[in-house]
Design a protein around this motif. Structure first.
Motif, PDB file in Angstrom:
ATOM      1  N   ALA A   2      41.196 -41.252  13.747  1.00 23.91           N
ATOM      2  CA  ALA A   2      41.233 -41.057  12.299  1.00 23.91           C
ATOM      3  C   ALA A   2      40.023 -41.692  11.629  1.00 23.91           C
ATOM      4  N   SER A   5      37.020 -39.525  12.175  1.00 20.57           N
ATOM      5  CA  SER A   5      37.138 -38.330  11.342  1.00 20.57           C
ATOM      6  C   SER A   5      36.723 -38.625   9.908  1.00 20.57           C
ATOM      7  N   LEU A   6      37.021 -39.821   9.431  1.00 15.63           N
ATOM      8  CA  LEU A   6      36.580 -40.210   8.093  1.00 15.63           C
ATOM      9  C   LEU A   6      35.057 -40.196   8.007  1.00 15.63           C
ATOM     10  N   ALA A  94      42.354 -37.065   7.715  1.00 15.62           N
ATOM     11  CA  ALA A  94      42.151 -38.321   8.444  1.00 15.62           C
ATOM     12  C   ALA A  94      42.844 -39.472   7.736  1.00 15.62           C
ATOM     13  N   ARG A  97      46.537 -39.203   8.446  1.00 16.08           N
ATOM     14  CA  ARG A  97      46.807 -39.598   9.833  1.00 16.08           C
ATOM     15  C   ARG A  97      46.710 -41.103   9.991  1.00 16.08           C
TER      16      ARG A  97
END
Length: 106
Positions: A2, A5-6, A94, A97
């Motif tokens: 996560a 993904s950020l 993200a 999540r």
């Protein structure tokens, strides 16, 4: 996962924002005599898989002289706008999540 993904989403936001800036500059100079249009070229950030950047070559002159084609500029702007929105959705997913992971551990 996560957190990476950020970062990927953020790099997409920044690259698309810069690309929109390039198109805004081109549009502002549609009727400027002798203006050489710029182009935005994306490339993969290093290390691979960590995002996208607007390449240095993409910020240089594209070699096109005589102004900008309005249809091309509008099309590019729409593509960059959608890329920006998609990157924002990656960040949102993200974030959700990451929040779920934190809730599980608490």
């Amino acid at each position: 996962m996560a957190i990476s993904s950020l970062g990927t989403g953020l790099s997409g936001l920044q690259a698309n924002q810069q690309a929109l800036g390039v198109e805004a500059h081109n549009t502002a100079n549609l009727t400027t005599q002798g203006y050489a249009a710029r182009s935005a070229n994306f490339s993969e950030a290093r290390p691979a898989g960590t995002g996208v950047i607007l390449s240095a070559a993409g910020r240089e002159l594209s070699g096109a002289h005589g102004g900008t084609d309005p249809a091309t500029s509008i099309t590019n702007s729409l593509v960059y706008k959608l890329g920006f929105e998609l990157s924002a959705k990656v960040i949102q997913a993200a974030d959700e999540r990451l929040g779920t992971l934190i809730d599980i551990r608490a």
